[in-house]
Design a protein around this motif. Structure first.
Motif, PDB file in Angstrom:
ATOM      1  N   ALA A   1      -6.326   0.185  -4.645  1.00  0.00           N
ATOM      2  CA  ALA A   1      -7.592  -0.206  -4.017  1.00  0.00           C
ATOM      3  C   ALA A   1      -7.559  -1.684  -3.624  1.00  0.00           C
ATOM      4  O   ALA A   1      -8.013  -2.059  -2.537  1.00  0.00           O
ATOM      5  CB  ALA A   1      -8.757   0.067  -4.972  1.00  0.00           C
ATOM      6  N   VAL A   2      -6.989  -2.516  -4.507  1.00  0.00           N
ATOM      7  CA  VAL A   2      -6.900  -3.946  -4.216  1.00  0.00           C
ATOM      8  C   VAL A   2      -6.010  -4.173  -2.988  1.00  0.00           C
ATOM      9  O   VAL A   2      -6.357  -4.924  -2.068  1.00  0.00           O
ATOM     10  CB  VAL A   2      -6.335  -4.719  -5.424  1.00  0.00           C
ATOM     11  CG1 VAL A   2      -6.126  -6.187  -5.076  1.00  0.00           C
ATOM     12  CG2 VAL A   2      -7.271  -4.587  -6.618  1.00  0.00           C
ATOM     13  N   ALA A   3      -4.871  -3.496  -2.954  1.00  0.00           N
ATOM     14  CA  ALA A   3      -3.928  -3.666  -1.845  1.00  0.00           C
ATOM     15  C   ALA A   3      -4.539  -3.161  -0.542  1.00  0.00           C
ATOM     16  O   ALA A   3      -4.397  -3.802   0.511  1.00  0.00           O
ATOM     17  CB  ALA A   3      -2.620  -2.930  -2.156  1.00  0.00           C
ATOM     18  N   VAL A   4      -5.243  -2.021  -0.596  1.00  0.00           N
ATOM     19  CA  VAL A   4      -5.881  -1.469   0.599  1.00  0.00           C
ATOM     20  C   VAL A   4      -6.933  -2.453   1.125  1.00  0.00           C
ATOM     21  O   VAL A   4      -7.055  -2.676   2.335  1.00  0.00           O
ATOM     22  CB  VAL A   4      -6.515  -0.088   0.293  1.00  0.00           C
ATOM     23  CG1 VAL A   4      -7.469   0.338   1.391  1.00  0.00           C
ATOM     24  CG2 VAL A   4      -5.422   0.961   0.100  1.00  0.00           C
ATOM     25  N   ALA A   5      -7.666  -3.072   0.199  1.00  0.00           N
ATOM     26  CA  ALA A   5      -8.677  -4.052   0.616  1.00  0.00           C
ATOM     27  C   ALA A   5      -8.033  -5.236   1.330  1.00  0.00           C
ATOM     28  O   ALA A   5      -8.573  -5.751   2.303  1.00  0.00           O
ATOM     29  CB  ALA A   5      -9.470  -4.531  -0.602  1.00  0.00           C
ATOM     30  N   MET A   6      -6.880  -5.647   0.850  1.00  0.00           N
ATOM     31  CA  MET A   6      -6.197  -6.773   1.496  1.00  0.00           C
ATOM     32  C   MET A   6      -5.707  -6.387   2.878  1.00  0.00           C
ATOM     33  O   MET A   6      -5.679  -7.204   3.794  1.00  0.00           O
ATOM     34  CB  MET A   6      -5.009  -7.249   0.637  1.00  0.00           C
ATOM     35  CG  MET A   6      -5.367  -7.892  -0.689  1.00  0.00           C
ATOM     36  SD  MET A   6      -6.609  -9.210  -0.568  1.00  0.00           S
ATOM     37  CE  MET A   6      -5.736 -10.409   0.443  1.00  0.00           C
ATOM     38  N   LEU A   7      -5.312  -5.119   3.020  1.00  0.00           N
ATOM     39  CA  LEU A   7      -4.764  -4.653   4.304  1.00  0.00           C
ATOM     40  C   LEU A   7      -5.879  -4.326   5.300  1.00  0.00           C
ATOM     41  O   LEU A   7      -5.835  -4.747   6.447  1.00  0.00           O
ATOM     42  CB  LEU A   7      -3.887  -3.412   4.073  1.00  0.00           C
ATOM     43  CG  LEU A   7      -3.215  -2.806   5.305  1.00  0.00           C
ATOM     44  CD1 LEU A   7      -2.162  -3.766   5.869  1.00  0.00           C
ATOM     45  CD2 LEU A   7      -2.564  -1.460   4.965  1.00  0.00           C
ATOM     46  N   SER A   8      -6.899  -3.576   4.827  1.00  0.00           N
ATOM     47  CA  SER A   8      -7.891  -3.025   5.764  1.00  0.00           C
ATOM     48  C   SER A   8      -9.324  -3.467   5.475  1.00  0.00           C
ATOM     49  O   SER A   8     -10.254  -2.888   6.009  1.00  0.00           O
ATOM     50  CB  SER A   8      -7.831  -1.493   5.734  1.00  0.00           C
ATOM     51  OG  SER A   8      -6.511  -1.034   5.655  1.00  0.00           O
TER      52      SER A   8
ATOM     53  N   VAL B   1      -4.990   3.705 -13.243  1.00  0.00           N
ATOM     54  CA  VAL B   1      -4.738   2.259 -13.124  1.00  0.00           C
ATOM     55  C   VAL B   1      -3.975   1.970 -11.824  1.00  0.00           C
ATOM     56  O   VAL B   1      -4.217   0.968 -11.150  1.00  0.00           O
ATOM     57  CB  VAL B   1      -3.955   1.736 -14.348  1.00  0.00           C
ATOM     58  CG1 VAL B   1      -3.607   0.267 -14.156  1.00  0.00           C
ATOM     59  CG2 VAL B   1      -4.785   1.916 -15.608  1.00  0.00           C
ATOM     60  N   VAL B   2      -3.066   2.874 -11.471  1.00  0.00           N
ATOM     61  CA  VAL B   2      -2.316   2.715 -10.217  1.00  0.00           C
ATOM     62  C   VAL B   2      -3.282   2.771  -9.040  1.00  0.00           C
ATOM     63  O   VAL B   2      -3.185   1.990  -8.086  1.00  0.00           O
ATOM     64  CB  VAL B   2      -1.226   3.802 -10.096  1.00  0.00           C
ATOM     65  CG1 VAL B   2      -0.598   3.774  -8.712  1.00  0.00           C
ATOM     66  CG2 VAL B   2      -0.164   3.608 -11.170  1.00  0.00           C
TER      67      VAL B   2
ATOM     68  N   VAL C   1       0.848  -1.204   0.000  1.00  0.00           N
ATOM     69  CA  VAL C   1       0.000   0.000   0.000  1.00  0.00           C
ATOM     70  C   VAL C   1       0.879   1.248   0.000  1.00  0.00           C
ATOM     71  O   VAL C   1       0.643   2.199  -0.762  1.00  0.00           O
ATOM     72  CB  VAL C   1      -0.956   0.001   1.217  1.00  0.00           C
ATOM     73  CG1 VAL C   1      -1.611   1.370   1.381  1.00  0.00           C
ATOM     74  CG2 VAL C   1      -2.030  -1.079   1.053  1.00  0.00           C
ATOM     75  N   ALA C   2       1.925   1.229   0.841  1.00  0.00           N
ATOM     76  CA  ALA C   2       2.817   2.398   0.919  1.00  0.00           C
ATOM     77  C   ALA C   2       3.473   2.663  -0.431  1.00  0.00           C
ATOM     78  O   ALA C   2       3.561   3.811  -0.890  1.00  0.00           O
ATOM     79  CB  ALA C   2       3.878   2.157   1.988  1.00  0.00           C
TER      80      ALA C   2
END
Lengths: 129, 409
Positions: free
Chosen positions: B331-338, B325-326, B311-312
């Protein structure tokens, strides 16, 4: 990216060379001009390295329908529908952008004096998700 | 022998272009010399000095081409007389001497000239620097050979018309021109990013070709962090290739890949390049994408992924370039984290972005996030919309399979 440009005509168009009903009676000069413009278009596309392939289709009376019935292929003549819209020809182009594809389709539409359809060709490259 | 020929091709072409100018004719002459070598060497054995042999044959052909070119010009009375190439042997006084390495870079700059559109840059680079034949490139790009031949010859003409010169751009221009080169190499890589087997094997070779070109650029400019970044990103992505597709060529998502099949040697090389580039503190999109791929590579299982770090990295990337696109990937990474709700909130920020209108990716991402949130009906609808919008066959198949799986469960 690859696109297909398709042109349409009604069945009577093949008899008179016009490609739309209202264009069905072209004068001799118009016919000559049409062929000139068409070959110039193809020549330009070939020269720019954007032409993949393109063909005009034979008279719709040659059409056959092939289907599977009870697990066996069955071929029959037709349909001989008096369809307003029959695929008359197609070309596949490979261009740098969508805008360029639209530009070429517009030029083609002007030559055949009829609307053309433009559709992207599916790509076999894909990204994992 | 083929590898040797392709290694030598850009060097001989650079030498000829430097001596005689006429990049277009030189390119033709080198292609013919390569063809002569490919037919003669297997029977007669390698010459003592392969580059010398090639240069001699190419020069002979070049002289012929220049003569006929001159004859043509004379006929057209465009010019009364032009000096023979032997008179042009020494470069102009204002051309600083450069080495072999720079010569290859100069060739790349010519092939990736800003006056060319990307398909032309790709074709010309593969042939003049990659040393591939027109037939090989055509097969890889799924195009008729005549189309590609014409594209290359038009590209060469356009470079000359645009005043493309075989000399190093000035310092200010250099970075910009190098960016174009990197972009072209990256395009070649994504063009080869095919998921299907069989017919498309030739296309997959484009990935190897892109990596080979990136290695070449990296040897020439090891000091530019983004060059290392591009090479690292491609190595780390290519490392996943054995696991990326199933037995029938279907796409396997990152979450479900058999990580034992990832290529460790490529991963190690990619990470080593990054370890060297990142501390120089000149981050760029290629380095950041590579860093994200490296974080994935370092997780033994999908569950072990360090999503906070990903995410960072996406946040930095998002700030660096305004690219929706980035944001989707973030969004996908944030969903995995939070959790999916947080991911959907990020997705909202690009909902109105006109660059994404009619694009399949926002729908594919929303489908994944809704699936994660347990909203099955919504997920199915999004997957189907995305499947309708994509023009990639393997992606369409993946999305329809994903929807069907939810539908029956």
């Amino acid at each position: 990216m690859k696109y297909m440009i398709m042109t349409f005509g009604d069945a009577s168009a093949w008899d008179t060379l016009g490609l739309g009903a209202e264009e069905a009676t072209w004068s001799q000069e118009e016919v000559a001009e049409h062929f000139r413009a068409m070959s110039a278009f193809y020549a330009d596309l070939a020269a720019s390295g954007e032409m993949v392939t393109g063909f005009g289709l034979a008279d719709p009376s040659h059409t056959m329908t092939v289907e599977i019935r009870d697990g066996r292929p069955v071929a029959s003549d037709g349909p001989h529908a008096e369809a307003k819209e029959v695929l008359a020809g197609f070309g596949i182009i490979d261009v740098a952008s969508h805008d360029r594809a639209v530009e070429l389709a517009a030029r083609f539409a002007a030559i055949v004096r009829s609307r053309v359809e433009l559709r992207p060709v599916m790509d076999d490259a894909g990204r994992e998700m | 022998m083929e590898d040797l020929l392709r290694e030598l091709a850009p060097r001989v072409l650079a030498a000829l272009t430097r001596r005689y100018g006429h990049f277009d004719l030189a390119e033709e002459a080198v292609q013919e010399a390569l063809l002569a070598a490919a037919t003669q060497w297997p029977g007669q054995g390698l010459p003592d000095n392969p580059p010398g042999w090639l240069t001699t044959v190419a020069t002979r052909r070049m002289t012929d081409l220049l003569r006929s070119e001159q004859a043509r010009r004379r006929r057209e009375q465009e010019e009364a007389f032009r000096a023979l190439p032997s008179d042009l042997l020494s470069p102009a006084a204002d051309v600083p001497p450069t080495g072999d390495a720079d010569d290859t870079l100069l060739l790349l700059f010519l092939c990736c000239h800003p006056a060319l559109n990307p398909p032309a840059q790709v074709a010309l680079t593969l042939r003049a620097v990659g040393g591939l034949t027109t037939a090989e490139i055509a097969r890889a790009l799924l195009l008729p050979e005549a189309t590609l031949a014409q594209r290359i010859s038009r590209a060469k003409k356009r470079v000359l018309e645009a005043g493309g010169r075989f000399r190093m751009p000035d310092e200010r221009d250099l970075a910009r021109r190098l960016d174009v080169v990197l972009h072209v190499v990256y395009l070649i890589f994504t063009e080869g990013h095919t998921a299907t087997a069989g017919d498309s094997l030739h296309r997959g070779e484009l990935c190897a070709e892109a990596i080979r070109l990136a290695r070449m650029v990296h040897r020439l400019r090891p000091d530019v962090p983004e060059v290392s970044g591009l090479l690292a990103e491609m190595l780390l992505t290519d490392a996943r290739r054995p696991a990326r597709t199933g037995p029938d060529g279907e796409l396997v998502p990152l979450a479900e890949q058999d990580r034992g099949r990832w290529d460790r040697a490529l991963i190690d090389e990619g990470i080593a390049l990054l370890t060297d580039a990142l501390p120089r503190r000149r981050p760029g999109p290629y380095q950041l994408q590579a860093a994200i791929a490296a974080v994935h590579a370092e997780a033994e299982r999908f569950e072990d992924t360090d999503w906070a770090q990903i995410v960072a990295l996406y946040q930095v990337l998002d700030r660096l370039a305004d690219n929706p696109v980035v944001t989707l990937n973030r969004a996908v990474a944030v969903a995995m984290l939070s959790g999916p709700a947080a991911g959907l909130a990020v997705l909202e920020t690009v909902a109105g972005d006109r660059r994404m209108a009619g694009h399949h990716r926002p729908h594919a991402v929303r489908g994944h996030l809704l699936e994660q949130a347990g909203e099955t009906a919504g997920a199915i609808a999004e997957y189907r919309t995305a499947a309708r919008l994509t023009t990639s066959l393997p992606e369409r198949r993946y999305l329809l399979t994903r929807a069907a799986r939810l539908d029956t469960s």
